[in-house]
Scaffold this active site. Structure first.
Site: not given
Ligand code: AGP
Length: 603
Positions: A74, A475, A482, A479, A2, A598, A498, A27, A98-99
């Site tokens: 979050w 990747e 996500e 993307k 959060c 994030k 396979h 966050r 937060n945590g």
């Molecule tokens: C990527 O678009 C995501 N936000 C997520 O997979 C991110 O890369 C992952 O949580 C790792 O975060 P970091 O690079 O801050 O460690």
């Protein structure tokens, strides 16, 4: 994970709290709330959903006062409802957290026995009840917070208000990030001082297990033994511009366009002596390197592994942090580990790094947030200079990580005499060309948009690639998942037959990452295998590659010619555009995709 904020300015803090939360919404955006310590009582306003709901509620029912705390959530424990939104109250104590409080169930049971009634399903609500119980037992506010936090297991960053001390804020932390900022007429608190970018002129770090009392006239810090800690203020780093979209519709789109500059800056930083020298001294003797990360950062490591093997002559292992963390991995002399993270706060990656340090292993970290825990704790830190990344879907941090990894391969290769003059020339050329190649791809946004419109109604999509292109395929799939919520999977193209080939039919888009490198011919055979099953092939390659496979393709994105150094950068941007425009066409919240945040500061 959060975002928490707090402010004391002696007059009215409500709008400043909401402003700070808006800059921390990356966050978490499940719910939000503020609490104000007024002249005589605490007041609170909460709303489920993104911050706009709270801002709207505040227009209808404005609360304000000289000090306050705020939270954007979050959800980990308890559904994203108003009832579970922070701040949580208990007998004149207000708390934002937060945590994760890992022993919250036991504490809740104990407090219930003492007659405490809970109003939410969150782990966090035990904190104000514990503090209030120690206040009732006659302890000072500092001591009540210390006793309460010593009962907690897990991670926490806390903002605390007391009804009977309206012009004061308290803060406490263990592991979860928390910083204090100061401006001429105000003192603030935030999970990340980006909240008050351009306002906080100075910052003060709060270490784990420290408690701070924050007033306009000063900040007092006590350590876990109740002793006063003197700590110097440092100049704040982030400026106001960092949190504007600069005319783009989304932060993600702005950040895609910031890549040429981010990459060029990161190349320069990793080549500079103050970075290259410590890298060489820490890693050059390592014959074996474990690359450990999560999500997009993991795929950056995966794409760069061939570089470290080829140009630095290192054996490279690759692991996702959440798995690596629980392996009984023996550490031998001559091994090192490299942690890649945009935020530098990702709980699993951070825990792996701390574990490796405890085992006496050399640790390096590639990090985008210079004030983060990983940047502070690694034996050597390689900065990515992408600037703050607000869009939850990582873009510029990914290509900046590639730039740092390329710099790393060069520095270590040179130190290990594995780097010959021909390689030096190729790297120098690539450093110069990559920003321009990215500019070229940015001009080809239209062809990626065409692909997006074509796939937007698909239920799922498959991404294929070989070698470093396999990492790009992974990747690209991440993307798309996500931000468009389309189920997408990346595969090593050679793995298709396979099993995954069973998924191919005339409804399945298959996005093939195929620069004309040493694996192009093999990838071309995979394209023919897919074509034979009527899969809808979308080819990403250069002019000649596209011409070569045109008869099999549904759509093509023609990209500039590349080599093994430049290809990952070029193809990453095209994949980012495809995901971005698919999400745009589907109307999802591109910068704040559902269920994500994030920086993942909880396990
Ligand atoms: C990527 O678009 C995501 N936000 C997520 O997979 C991110 O890369 C992952 O949580 C790792 O975060 P970091 O690079 O801050 O460690």
């Amino acid at each position: 994970m959060c975002g928490i904020v707090g402010m004391v300015n002696g007059r009215s803090v409500a709008q400043d709290l909401i402003h700070g939360l808006r800059n921390l919404e990356y966050r978490g955006y499940d719910s939000a709330g503020i609490a104000i310590a007024g002249r005589s009582a605490l007041s609170r306003l909460r709303a489920s959903g993104p911050l706009d709901s709270l801002a709207a509620a505040h227009k209808v029912d404005p609360i304000d006062g000289p000090s306050g705390i705020g939270h954007t959530r979050w959800a980990t424990h308890g559904a994203p409802t108003e009832q579970n939104a922070h701040p949580h109250f208990a007998d004149g104590v207000a708390v934002v957290h937060n945590g994760i409080i890992e022993n919250h169930a036991a504490l809740r049971a104990r407090l219930r026995e003492d007659g405490v009634a809970f109003n939410s399903d969150t782990d966090s609500e035990v904190v104000p009840h514990l503090i209030a119980s120690y206040r009732k037992a006659g302890l000072s506010r500092f001591d009540a917070i210390r006793e309460a936090t010593q009962m907690l297991e897990g991670q926490f960053a806390l903002g605390i208000l007391f009804e009977d001390e309206p012009r004061t804020l308290y803060a406490a932390r263990r592991e979860s990030p928390l910083a204090i900022g100061a401006a001429p007429k105000a003192v603030m608190l935030a999970s990340d001082m980006l909240a008050y970018a351009g306002r906080a002129e100075q910052t003060l770090a709060l270490e784990s297990d420290e408690i701070a009392r924050i007033r306009r006239d000063g900040v007092q810090i006590l350590n876990g033994r109740g002793e006063t800690v003197d700590r110097a203020w440092t100049a704040a780093t982030s400026t106001a511009v960092t949190v504007h979209k600069a005319g783009h519709r989304h932060f993600m789109h702005k950040e895609i366009f910031e890549q040429p500059e981010a990459i060029a800056k990161t190349f320069a930083a990793t080549a500079a002596e103050e970075v290259a020298a410590p890298v060489e001294s820490v890693l050059a003797d390592c014959n074996r390197l474990s690359i450990v990360a999560c999500g997009t950062s993991y795929y950056a490591g995966m794409a760069a592994r061939p570089w470290l093997e080829r140009y630095a002559g290192m054996a490279v292992d690759l692991d996702v942090a959440s798995e690596f963390r629980y392996r009984d991995r023996p550490c031998f002399a001559g091994t090192g580990s490299l942690y890649i993270s945009q935020s530098g706060e990702t709980a699993d990656s951070l825990a792996c790094m701390r574990d490796a340090k405890e085992k006496g292993e050399k640790t390096a970290a590639i990090v985008n947030v210079p004030t983060s825990a990983m940047a502070n704790e690694a034996d050597v830190t390689i900065p990515t200079l992408a600037g703050p990344e607000i869009g939850v879907a990582s873009t510029k941090a990914f290509t900046a990580q590639l730039a740092a990894l390329m710099g790393l391969a060069r520095s270590i290769g040179k130190a290990r005499a594995a780097f010959d003059p021909e390689m030096e020339t190729r790297f120098e050329t690539a450093y110069r060309m990559i920003p321009a190649l990215i500019e070229d791809v940015l001009d080809r946004e239209g062809s990626c948009e065409t692909v997006a419109r074509a796939i937007k109604n698909s239920k799922s999509a498959i991404f294929l690639g070989r070698g470093a292109n396999h990492a790009l395929a992974m990747e690209g799939a991440l993307k798309l998942k996500e931000i468009s919520y389309i189920h997408a999977e990346g595969f090593a193209a050679g793995e298709l037959k396979h099993g995954p080939i069973a998924l191919i039919d005339e409804a399945m888009p298959v996005i093939v990452v195929a620069p004309r490198d040493g694996s192009f011919a093999k990838t071309a055979s995979n394209v023919e295998e897919v074509a034979a099953r009527h899969g809808k092939i979308i080819l990403l390659s250069d002019e000649e590659g596209c011409d070569h496979l045109a008869k099999h393709c549904w759509h093509q994105v023609v990209l500039p010619e590349t080599d093994d150094l430049t290809a990952p950068f070029v193809y990453a941007v095209a994949l980012q555009f495809i995901a971005y425009h698919t999400a745009l066409a589907l109307g999802t919240d591109v910068d704040r995709p559902r269920n994500l945040a994030k920086s993942v500061t909880v396990e």
